[in-house]
Motif scaffolding. Structure first.
Motif, PDB file in Angstrom:
ATOM      1  N   TRP A 141       0.038   8.742  -1.930  1.00  0.00           N
ATOM      2  CA  TRP A 141       1.066   8.108  -2.174  1.00  0.00           C
ATOM      3  C   TRP A 141       1.786   7.946  -3.561  1.00  0.00           C
ATOM      4  N   TYR A 193       4.349   5.841  -4.468  1.00  0.00           N
ATOM      5  CA  TYR A 193       5.300   4.517  -4.780  1.00  0.00           C
ATOM      6  C   TYR A 193       6.309   4.518  -5.529  1.00  0.00           C
ATOM      7  N   THR A 199      10.658  -1.557  -3.550  1.00  0.00           N
ATOM      8  CA  THR A 199       9.303  -0.586  -3.488  1.00  0.00           C
ATOM      9  C   THR A 199       9.222   0.393  -1.593  1.00  0.00           C
ATOM     10  N   GLN A 200       9.302   1.528  -2.515  1.00  0.00           N
ATOM     11  CA  GLN A 200       9.552   2.601  -1.437  1.00  0.00           C
ATOM     12  C   GLN A 200       8.401   3.357  -1.514  1.00  0.00           C
ATOM     13  N   ILE A 201       7.269   4.250   0.129  1.00  0.00           N
ATOM     14  CA  ILE A 201       6.173   4.682  -0.472  1.00  0.00           C
ATOM     15  C   ILE A 201       6.298   6.044   0.239  1.00  0.00           C
ATOM     16  N   TRP A 244      11.236   9.267   2.513  1.00  0.00           N
ATOM     17  CA  TRP A 244       9.916   7.789   2.405  1.00  0.00           C
ATOM     18  C   TRP A 244      10.450   6.643   3.459  1.00  0.00           C
ATOM     19  N   PHE A 301       1.019  -2.807  -8.560  1.00  0.00           N
ATOM     20  CA  PHE A 301       0.122  -1.692  -8.299  1.00  0.00           C
ATOM     21  C   PHE A 301      -1.405  -1.798  -8.703  1.00  0.00           C
TER      22      PHE A 301
END
Length: 414
Positions: free
Chosen positions: A26, A28, A35-37, A45, A127
């Motif tokens: 993952w 981040y 927030t993007q993942i 993304w 996080f």
């Protein structure tokens, strides 16, 4: 359990590259916009709402309290400063340990988990709040942090799985050790603790004290509690085919204060609860129901395991009303030289997603210091139970309130 490489530029971005020990990656990226993942190391993304906000450099903003400066455990890798800060809207606290020499973060324990794994608490650190326990074996400033490329996390001496084919620990049948027990409620400070443990073999078992564990927790740094010590007295089950003594398989917690009488300390027991949980056997980590697993090994890491090998072990706590799926207890053990893991020395123990009972402290963490295996059995009086405890009903009949008044500590293990 995961390892991560984290880069941060104040007011701009936090990049978090995470690798799961069992599966998955993952990545981040937290910015002021959200927030993007990415789950494919940056190939694609997705915008995601985790309830996080980009941390500031001044993320300790809730009146932190200092406890002490000292080593984390018997390995004495480095001295750390022990700090805690209350969790907003909760009676829990977050504990943080900072390297005394560098003043950089070294360890963190969150006392209150977010509302769900998919939605965090904006008032807590992004996080990290999604993990009960975090170590920072490397933490250093960088002139140009890499926030735009995937970086595989690397920890010196760390290997996932069980690379040395170690076995799960089995406790020595007779030992004592010292530890700091750290609660997660915001009012409490750590408890200096001594543990006495013995488990006689089947052929030698006669009375309940032949299998006993006394955990004596000092409230020296918690004077508002109103007592000096809290003792958890646990008794193991009797061997199969042996008529069990009255206390076999049971457990009690009581509070006591000492007064001087003719120059000698005299214990007064103020309250006692029958908790219904007895002593664990030496092979507790190997009981099939707890699914004991060695997840990783750390060899000679200067910050985490200097000059030693440490196995990171999980056992599964039974399902409860709060956590119907169960939850993990994590413990670190360092095998003695030449051991296959069976004979090991405890380093640390923690309970994930710990909860605070009404009026309780929720002892979520233990860091171990002195450890000695005894060549002889302890005297039975070491596991004597106060008379007040013997009057307590079984847990299913215990009333909501604690026992009233005080009682002089007596013996009752016979």
């Amino acid at each position: 359990m995961c390892i991560a490489n984290i880069s941060f530029i104040a007011n701009q971005v936090m990049s978090i590259c995470v690798v799961g020990l069992d599966y998955g990656t993952w990545w981040y990226r937290i910015t002021p916009q959200g927030t993007q993942i990415s789950t494919n190391k940056g190939a694609t993304w997705t915008v995601i709402d985790m309830g996080w906000t980009l941390p500031t450099q001044n993320w300790l903003n809730n009146q932190p309290s200092y406890f002490q400066t000292g080593y984390l455990n018997w390995m004495q890798a480095q001295e750390v400063d022990w700090w805690k800060q209350p969790v907003p809207g909760s009676n829990a606290t977050t504990w943080m340990w900072f390297d005394t020499a560098s003043q950089l973060p070294f360890r963190m324990m969150f006392g209150a988990p977010p509302s769900s794994p998919a939605m965090g608490d904006p008032a807590q650190l992004a996080f990290f709040q999604n993990f009960s326990f975090t170590y920072f074996p490397n933490f250093a400033p960088a002139s140009s942090p890499n926030v735009d490329s995937w970086v595989d996390p690397v920890i010196a001496g760390f290997q996932p799985g069980n690379p040395n084919n170690q076995k799960l620990v089995v406790w020595n049948p007779c030992f004592f050790m010292t530890t700091y027990m750290t609660p997660v409620d915001s009012k409490s400070m750590p408890l200096p603790t001594v543990v006495l443990y013995q488990w006689k073999p089947d052929a030698s078992y006669r009375v309940a004290s032949d299998r006993g564990q006394a955990t004596i927790m000092s409230y020296e740094y918690n004077p508002s509690a109103g007592f000096q010590d809290q003792v958890a007295m646990l008794y193991g089950i009797a061997p199969s085919g042996t008529p069990p003594p009255a206390l076999a398989g049971s457990g009690y917690i009581y509070n006591e204060t000492f007064f001087l009488s003719r120059g000698y300390p005299f214990p007064i027991v103020w309250s006692c609860d029958n908790i219904g949980l007895g002593q664990e056997p030496p092979d507790w980590a190997r009981i099939p129901a707890v699914d004991g697993t060695i997840h990783a090994s750390i060899n000679n890491n200067p910050a985490l395991s200097p000059g030693q090998t440490t196995n990171i072990i999980s056992v599964l706590f039974p399902p409860t009303k709060e956590y119907p799926q169960g939850r993990y207890l994590w413990t670190w053990y360092s095998p003695f030289p030449g051991s296959d893991g069976t004979r090991s020395r405890p380093v640390t123990f923690m309970e994930s997603a710990s909860t605070i009972a009404e009026g309780g402290t929720s002892l979520a963490l233990a860091d171990y210091y002195d450890y000695q295996e005894s060549p002889v059995w302890f005297p039975p009086e070491f596991f004597d139970l106060p008379a007040l405890c013997l009057a307590q009903p079984k847990p299913d009949a215990v009333k909501a309130s604690l026992p009233k008044g005080a009682a002089i500590r007596g013996t009752g293990s016979k």
